[in-house]
Design an enzyme around this catalytic site. Structure first.
Site, PDB file in Angstrom:
ATOM      1  N   ASP A   1       0.848  -1.198   0.000  1.00  0.00           N
ATOM      2  CA  ASP A   1       0.000   0.000   0.000  1.00  0.00           C
ATOM      3  C   ASP A   1       0.887   1.253   0.000  1.00  0.00           C
ATOM      4  OD1 ASP A   1      -2.406   1.421   0.206  1.00  0.00           O
ATOM      5  OD2 ASP A   1      -2.410   1.364   2.405  1.00  0.00           O
ATOM      6  N   HIS A   2       0.632   2.189  -0.894  1.00  0.00           N
ATOM      7  CA  HIS A   2       1.369   3.465  -0.947  1.00  0.00           C
ATOM      8  C   HIS A   2       2.890   3.294  -0.943  1.00  0.00           C
ATOM      9  CE1 HIS A   2      -2.140   6.039  -0.682  1.00  0.00           C
ATOM     10  NE2 HIS A   2      -2.597   5.252   0.274  1.00  0.00           N
TER      11      HIS A   2
ATOM     12  N   ASP B   1       3.065   4.935  -5.399  1.00  0.00           N
ATOM     13  CA  ASP B   1       2.355   6.202  -5.188  1.00  0.00           C
ATOM     14  C   ASP B   1       3.309   7.366  -5.431  1.00  0.00           C
ATOM     15  OD1 ASP B   1       0.934   8.378  -4.487  1.00  0.00           O
ATOM     16  OD2 ASP B   1       0.472   7.748  -2.437  1.00  0.00           O
TER      17      ASP B   1
ATOM     18  N   HIS C   1      -9.295   4.928  -2.453  1.00  0.00           N
ATOM     19  CA  HIS C   1      -8.609   4.982  -1.151  1.00  0.00           C
ATOM     20  C   HIS C   1      -9.486   5.761  -0.170  1.00  0.00           C
ATOM     21  CE1 HIS C   1      -4.342   3.635  -1.965  1.00  0.00           C
ATOM     22  NE2 HIS C   1      -4.955   3.487  -3.133  1.00  0.00           N
ATOM     23  N   GLY C   2      -9.049   5.788   1.085  1.00  0.00           N
ATOM     24  CA  GLY C   2      -9.738   6.615   2.082  1.00  0.00           C
ATOM     25  C   GLY C   2     -11.208   6.293   2.222  1.00  0.00           C
TER      26      GLY C   2
ATOM     27  N   SER D   1     -12.871   4.337   4.606  1.00  0.00           N
ATOM     28  CA  SER D   1     -13.463   3.927   5.884  1.00  0.00           C
ATOM     29  C   SER D   1     -14.743   4.711   6.151  1.00  0.00           C
ATOM     30  CB  SER D   1     -12.467   4.169   7.033  1.00  0.00           C
ATOM     31  OG  SER D   1     -11.553   3.091   7.110  1.00  0.00           O
TER      32      SER D   1
ATOM     33  N   ASN E   1     -10.325   0.648  -0.303  1.00  0.00           N
ATOM     34  CA  ASN E   1      -9.318   0.565   0.769  1.00  0.00           C
ATOM     35  C   ASN E   1      -9.880   0.968   2.124  1.00  0.00           C
ATOM     36  OD1 ASN E   1      -7.629   0.055  -1.367  1.00  0.00           O
ATOM     37  ND2 ASN E   1      -6.100   1.578  -0.774  1.00  0.00           N
TER      38      ASN E   1
ATOM     39  N   ASP F   1      -8.728   0.977   6.214  1.00  0.00           N
ATOM     40  CA  ASP F   1      -7.756   0.767   7.283  1.00  0.00           C
ATOM     41  C   ASP F   1      -8.261   1.371   8.597  1.00  0.00           C
ATOM     42  OD1 ASP F   1      -5.536   0.366   8.835  1.00  0.00           O
ATOM     43  OD2 ASP F   1      -4.270   1.823   7.825  1.00  0.00           O
ATOM     44  N   THR F   2      -8.622   2.645   8.541  1.00  0.00           N
ATOM     45  CA  THR F   2      -9.033   3.371   9.747  1.00  0.00           C
ATOM     46  C   THR F   2     -10.136   2.641  10.531  1.00  0.00           C
ATOM     47  OG1 THR F   2      -8.390   5.487   8.813  1.00  0.00           O
ATOM     48  CG2 THR F   2     -10.074   5.549  10.518  1.00  0.00           C
TER      49      THR F   2
HETATM   50  P1  13P Z   1      -8.940   4.921   5.417  1.00  0.00           P
HETATM   51  O1  13P Z   1      -8.081   5.826   6.215  1.00  0.00           O
HETATM   52  O2  13P Z   1     -10.216   5.593   5.028  1.00  0.00           O
HETATM   53  O3  13P Z   1      -9.189   3.608   6.078  1.00  0.00           O
HETATM   54  O4  13P Z   1      -8.176   4.614   4.036  1.00  0.00           O
HETATM   55  C1  13P Z   1      -7.205   3.613   3.975  1.00  0.00           C
HETATM   56  C2  13P Z   1      -6.422   3.640   2.700  1.00  0.00           C
HETATM   57  O5  13P Z   1      -6.738   4.311   1.743  1.00  0.00           O
HETATM   58  C3  13P Z   1      -5.226   2.791   2.655  1.00  0.00           C
HETATM   59  O6  13P Z   1      -4.509   2.957   1.479  1.00  0.00           O
HETATM   60  O1  G3H Z   2      -3.183   5.170   3.542  1.00  0.00           O
HETATM   61  C1  G3H Z   2      -2.590   4.841   4.552  1.00  0.00           C
HETATM   62  C2  G3H Z   2      -2.993   3.596   5.261  1.00  0.00           C
HETATM   63  O2  G3H Z   2      -4.103   3.819   6.080  1.00  0.00           O
HETATM   64  C3  G3H Z   2      -1.823   3.044   6.004  1.00  0.00           C
HETATM   65  O3  G3H Z   2      -1.555   3.780   7.139  1.00  0.00           O
HETATM   66  O4  G3H Z   2       0.817   4.333   6.760  1.00  0.00           O
HETATM   67  O5  G3H Z   2      -0.183   4.517   9.044  1.00  0.00           O
HETATM   68  O6  G3H Z   2       0.219   2.266   8.008  1.00  0.00           O
HETATM   69  P1  G3H Z   2      -0.071   3.733   7.784  1.00  0.00           P
HETATM   70 ZN    ZN Z   3      -4.596   4.978   0.733  1.00  0.00          ZN
END
Ligand code: 13P
Ligand code: G3H
Ligand code: ZN
Length: 316
Positions: free
Chosen positions: A81-82, A103, A210-211, A213, A253, A255-256
Site C-alpha cells: 500500500d502506498h 504512489d 482509497h480513504g 473507511s 481501501n 484501514d481506519t
Molecule cells: P482509510 O483511512 O479511510 O481507512 O483509508 C485507507 C487507505 O486508503 C489505505 O490505502
Molecule cells: O493510507 C494509509 C494507510 O491507512 C496506512 O496507514 O501508513 O499509518 O500504516 P499507515
Molecule cells: Zn490509501
C-alpha cells in the site's frame, strides 16, 4: 491461495468491489481471514511502509504464509500500500507480494508517469501487478501531507493518458475521499460525476478508491464513552460503495475502521475489567470483533458470497 489483484478485478468489475484491508499484526491477520471466510469473500491484504517498519517486514510476510496454511479456503492478493519506488522493488524481489502500489501522485504528471512505468516494467517481468495513483486525496499519508482544501481530484483526460503510457493494471483515483478518521468537515461529497467521466474514457479498467473507511458513529460513540477523544470523526457512507463499483471501482481501501474496532475493544475491556492484564483477553475479543466487522463490510462491498464463484473462474 494467493492470486494477483488483476484476477480478482476481472471477476468483480462492474458488479462489486474487493475489500482491501491493512494489516499490522497477528490479531488483525487472524480477524481478517476469519471475517472473509465467514462472509465467503475474496479479499486483498494491504501492507503499508509503516506496517513493514513496525517490527520487521519478514514477520508480516511470514504471518501471511502461515494464514494461507491455516485458512486454505481463502483467496486473496498480497499488496503493498502506498509504496515508493525503492519499496516497490523490494516487494517485487521478495516473492511475497502479488501486487504493489507505486504512489508518486505527489510528483508532477510526467515524473509520476516515468516512475510508475519503471515499476510496471520491473513488476510485470515477475508476474506482479501494479496500482498507481493520479490526483491527490485530502488527509495525511505516511510520506505525503495534503490539506483537504488542496486535494486534487483526478482529471479524467489525464487518467486515460496515464494508463496508456504506463501500462499500469489499476488506478487509484481521487474523487473526494481522504485518509483517516476525519474525512469531511461538512456533509460528505463523493464526486460520482468525475468517476463516471473516468469510466467513460477507461471502460473496463479497474479503479481504486482509497480513504474509504466509514468511521461508524456507533464505534466513535463507544470509543468516546470509554475515554477516547474522537469528536467530529466522520467517514464515507458505505451505502455508496455499490454505485462506485458500478462505475468501475473494483478495490476499496479500508484501514481506519479496523483501527477503530481495535481501539473500542481495548478501551472497553480495560474500562470494564480493570483487573485484566492478560493480553490475550482483549486479543480474543478483538479478533472476533474484527472478523464480524470485515464480514459486515463485505456485505456493503458486494464481495460477500463471491468466494466460490471466484474459485471457479480461477480453475478454468
Ligand atoms: P482509510 O483511512 O479511510 O481507512 O483509508 C485507507 C487507505 O486508503 C489505505 O490505502
Ligand atoms: O493510507 C494509509 C494507510 O491507512 C496506512 O496507514 O501508513 O499509518 O500504516 P499507515
Ligand atoms: Zn490509501
Amino acid at each position: 491461495m494467493i492470486v494477483t489483484t488483476k484476477k480478482l478485478f476481472e471477476a468483480a468489475y462492474g458488479k462489486y468491489a474487493i475489500g482491501a484491508y491493512n494489516i499490522n499484526n497477528l490479531e488483525q491477520t487472524v480477524g481478517l481471514f476469519r471475517g472473509n471466510l465467514q462472509s465467503e469473500a475474496p479479499f486483498i491484504i494491504q501492507i503499508s511502509k509503516g506496517a513493514r517498519a513496525y517490527t520487521d517486514k519478514l514477520f508480516l510476510e511470514g504471518l501471511i504464509r502461515s494464514a494461507d496454511e491455516v485458512f486454505p479456503k481463502a483467496i486473496f492478493a498480497v499488496h503493498l500500500d502506498h509504496g515508493d519506488e525503492e519499496t516497490c522493488y523490494d516487494c517485487i524481489e521478495s516473492g511475497s507480494y502479488s501486487s504493489v502500489m507505486i504512489d508518486a501522485s505527489h510528483k508532477d504528471f510526467e515524473t509520476n508517469i516515468a516512475i510508475t512505468k519503471r515499476v510496471v516494467d520491473a513488476a510485470h517481468a515477475k508476474g506482479i501487478v501494479v496500482e498507481a495513483e493520479l490526483g491527490q486525496l485530502g488527509g495525511v499519508e505516511e510520506h505525503v501531507k495534503v490539506d483537504e482544501a488542496d486535494a486534487k481530484l483526478t482529471d479524467p483526460k489525464q487518467a486515460k493518458e496515464f494508463v496508456d503510457r504506463t501500462g499500469v493494471d489499476s488506478l487509484a483515483v481521487a474523487i473526494g475521499t481522504s485518509h483517516g478518521a476525519f474525512k469531511f468537515s461538512g456533509s460528505q461529497s463523493l464526486h460520482f460525476d468525475v468517476l463516471a467521466e473516468i469510466q467513460k474514457v477507461l471502460p473496463g479498467f479497474p479503479l481504486v478508491m482509497h480513504g474509504s473507511s466509514s468511521v461508524p458513529q456507533e464505534e466513535v460513540k463507544r470509543i468516546n464513552a470509554a475515554g477516547g477523544k474522537l469528536e467530529g470523526a466522520k467517514g464515507v457512507d458505505a451505502g455508496q460503495f455499490k454505485r462506485a463499483s458500478e462505475l468501475g471501482v473494483t478495490k476499496i481501501n479500508i484501514d481506519t475502521d479496523g483501527r477503530l474496532v481495535w481501539t473500542r475493544v481495548h478501551r472497553e475491556v480495560f474500562r470494564d475489567q480493570p483487573e485484566v492484564f492478560d493480553l490475550r483477553k482483549p486479543g480474543e475479543i478483538f479478533m472476533q470483533a474484527y472478523a464480524d466487522f470485515i464480514a459486515e463490510k463485505n456485505g456493503y462491498l458486494g464481495s460477500e458470497g463471491q468466494l466460490e464463484k471466484v474459485r471457479e473462474i480461477l480453475s478454468k
